[in-house]
Structure formats: C-alpha cells, structure tokens
Design a protein around this motif. Sequence first.
Motif, PDB file in Angstrom:
ATOM      1  N   TRP A   1      10.421  -9.215  -4.385  1.00  0.00           N
ATOM      2  CA  TRP A   1      10.625  -8.402  -4.944  1.00  0.00           C
ATOM      3  C   TRP A   1       8.859  -7.271  -4.014  1.00  0.00           C
ATOM      4  CZ3 TRP A   1      12.102  -5.778  -8.991  1.00  0.00           C
ATOM      5  CH2 TRP A   1      13.143  -6.467 -10.017  1.00  0.00           C
ATOM      6  N   ILE A   2       9.122  -6.237  -3.587  1.00  0.00           N
ATOM      7  CA  ILE A   2       8.079  -5.087  -3.969  1.00  0.00           C
ATOM      8  C   ILE A   2       7.447  -4.387  -4.816  1.00  0.00           C
ATOM      9  CG2 ILE A   2       8.181  -5.659  -0.725  1.00  0.00           C
ATOM     10  CD1 ILE A   2      10.404  -3.080  -1.005  1.00  0.00           C
ATOM     11  N   SER A   3       6.010  -4.225  -5.362  1.00  0.00           N
ATOM     12  CA  SER A   3       6.245  -3.285  -5.433  1.00  0.00           C
ATOM     13  C   SER A   3       4.640  -2.273  -5.117  1.00  0.00           C
ATOM     14  CB  SER A   3       5.439  -4.072  -6.624  1.00  0.00           C
ATOM     15  OG  SER A   3       4.481  -4.153  -6.597  1.00  0.00           O
ATOM     16  N   ARG A   4       4.331  -1.651  -5.708  1.00  0.00           N
ATOM     17  CA  ARG A   4       2.921  -0.319  -5.816  1.00  0.00           C
ATOM     18  C   ARG A   4       2.470  -0.062  -7.231  1.00  0.00           C
ATOM     19  NH1 ARG A   4      -1.278   0.968  -4.149  1.00  0.00           N
ATOM     20  NH2 ARG A   4      -2.096   3.160  -4.172  1.00  0.00           N
TER      21      ARG A   4
ATOM     22  N   ALA B   1       0.872  -1.142   0.159  1.00  0.00           N
ATOM     23  CA  ALA B   1       0.003   0.116   0.110  1.00  0.00           C
ATOM     24  C   ALA B   1       1.004   0.509  -0.129  1.00  0.00           C
ATOM     25  CB  ALA B   1      -1.175  -0.229   1.304  1.00  0.00           C
ATOM     26  N   ASP B   2       2.101   0.998   0.521  1.00  0.00           N
ATOM     27  CA  ASP B   2       2.738   2.082   1.036  1.00  0.00           C
ATOM     28  C   ASP B   2       4.801   1.563   0.197  1.00  0.00           C
ATOM     29  OD1 ASP B   2       4.815   4.816   1.572  1.00  0.00           O
ATOM     30  OD2 ASP B   2       3.503   4.734   3.563  1.00  0.00           O
ATOM     31  N   LEU B   3       4.823   2.274  -1.052  1.00  0.00           N
ATOM     32  CA  LEU B   3       6.188   1.807  -1.238  1.00  0.00           C
ATOM     33  C   LEU B   3       7.222   1.913  -0.423  1.00  0.00           C
ATOM     34  CD1 LEU B   3       7.638  -0.563  -3.389  1.00  0.00           C
ATOM     35  CD2 LEU B   3       7.702   1.332  -4.701  1.00  0.00           C
ATOM     36  N   ASP B   4       7.531   3.016  -0.298  1.00  0.00           N
ATOM     37  CA  ASP B   4       8.223   4.013   0.435  1.00  0.00           C
ATOM     38  C   ASP B   4       8.673   3.293   2.341  1.00  0.00           C
ATOM     39  OD1 ASP B   4       9.332   5.705  -1.824  1.00  0.00           O
ATOM     40  OD2 ASP B   4       7.934   7.615  -0.952  1.00  0.00           O
ATOM     41  N   ALA B   5       7.319   3.206   2.892  1.00  0.00           N
ATOM     42  CA  ALA B   5       7.278   2.933   4.104  1.00  0.00           C
ATOM     43  C   ALA B   5       8.101   1.264   3.724  1.00  0.00           C
ATOM     44  CB  ALA B   5       5.852   2.287   4.874  1.00  0.00           C
ATOM     45  N   ALA B   6       7.402   0.599   2.415  1.00  0.00           N
ATOM     46  CA  ALA B   6       7.939  -0.721   2.216  1.00  0.00           C
ATOM     47  C   ALA B   6       9.293  -1.100   2.732  1.00  0.00           C
ATOM     48  CB  ALA B   6       6.770  -1.557   1.233  1.00  0.00           C
TER      49      ALA B   6
ATOM     50  N   GLY C   1      11.488   1.841  -9.542  1.00  0.00           N
ATOM     51  CA  GLY C   1      10.708   3.105  -9.330  1.00  0.00           C
ATOM     52  C   GLY C   1       9.186   2.232  -8.836  1.00  0.00           C
ATOM     53  N   VAL C   2       8.517   1.632  -9.560  1.00  0.00           N
ATOM     54  CA  VAL C   2       7.613   1.326  -8.817  1.00  0.00           C
ATOM     55  C   VAL C   2       7.534   0.354  -8.281  1.00  0.00           C
ATOM     56  CG1 VAL C   2       6.015   2.265 -10.421  1.00  0.00           C
ATOM     57  CG2 VAL C   2       6.663   0.003 -10.938  1.00  0.00           C
ATOM     58  N   ALA C   3       8.763  -0.839  -8.225  1.00  0.00           N
ATOM     59  CA  ALA C   3       9.028  -1.678  -7.549  1.00  0.00           C
ATOM     60  C   ALA C   3      10.489  -2.027  -7.302  1.00  0.00           C
ATOM     61  CB  ALA C   3       8.965  -3.319  -9.208  1.00  0.00           C
ATOM     62  N   VAL C   4      10.958  -2.624  -6.428  1.00  0.00           N
ATOM     63  CA  VAL C   4      12.217  -2.560  -5.226  1.00  0.00           C
ATOM     64  C   VAL C   4      12.281  -4.843  -5.251  1.00  0.00           C
ATOM     65  CG1 VAL C   4      13.997  -2.286  -3.696  1.00  0.00           C
ATOM     66  CG2 VAL C   4      12.363  -0.317  -4.515  1.00  0.00           C
ATOM     67  N   GLY C   5      13.616  -4.659  -5.893  1.00  0.00           N
ATOM     68  CA  GLY C   5      14.055  -6.131  -5.761  1.00  0.00           C
ATOM     69  C   GLY C   5      15.428  -6.935  -4.849  1.00  0.00           C
ATOM     70  N   TYR C   6      15.000  -7.429  -3.892  1.00  0.00           N
ATOM     71  CA  TYR C   6      16.110  -7.361  -2.633  1.00  0.00           C
ATOM     72  C   TYR C   6      16.666  -9.512  -3.691  1.00  0.00           C
ATOM     73  CZ  TYR C   6      14.022  -3.835  -0.943  1.00  0.00           C
ATOM     74  OH  TYR C   6      13.422  -2.553   0.189  1.00  0.00           O
TER      75      TYR C   6
END
Length: 130
Positions: free
Chosen positions: A49-52, A10-15, A35-40
């Motif tokens: 991956w997390i995304s918004r 819901a909140d990519l910056d918090a995630a 940008g809209v997705a970050v891979g760890y």
Amino acid sequence: MIDHFGINCADLDAAKTFYDTVLGTLGYTRQMDVGVAVGYGGDGKPEFWISRFEDMGPNREVHVAFSAPDPATVRAFHEAAVRLGAESLHAPRMWPEYHAHYYGAFVRDPDGNNVEAVCHTAVEGTDPSL
C-alpha cells in the motif's frame, strides 16, 4: 506472517504514477484505491500500500499487518500491545470498507510505526464479540 504493508508518500499522485509503472513491469496492478491509499498486488489481494496523510513529517511511519488465524488472536494481539504501553490506534473490529470478512486491530509500536493484526475470515455474528 506478513499479510500486507504500506508506506506513506509525500506526493501520492507521483507515487501512483511511479508504482503503477514499475510494479506493472512485475505483473502487479492496483487492486484497491480508497482515495488516500492505494493497494497493489495480484489476484484481487492488495499486499503493498501507498498512502498520504496530512501533517506526516519527513520520518513517515511504516504500516505492517501480521496475519492472524481468527478474531480471538487479533484481540489477544491488541491486548498484549496495550498492556505493554502501546498506543491503540484502532481497537479490534470488523472493517467492512476493506472487505466483508476483514477483522483487524492497529497499534503504534515503540518506534512510532503502525502495526496491525488482521484476520480475513471473520464473519460478523458468529463470534459474540464481533
């Protein structure tokens, strides 16, 4: 079997703050940020991956990618899913924005999840269908 998977937030910056911190304690780091997705992951390979995405409801879809040995298998996966009535999200193709040898196809499973088959060794031009 599992190549990578992702969750929507819901909140990519918090995630990002949360996963940068908690995965860091396990030795994992950001491997890619689009940008809209970050891979760890580690060793240059993002596996989680997390995304918004806009208009994502409270029951957000899950993304799971299954490993495929070659592009022909990715195409067979996509064809089988569509034959069963799955929505095609992305037909099989090269995805150079991920990396030079990424060949994948995405479908929606019966429960609305984003399911992918991916080959990481495809070389454009070596397979007539690429």
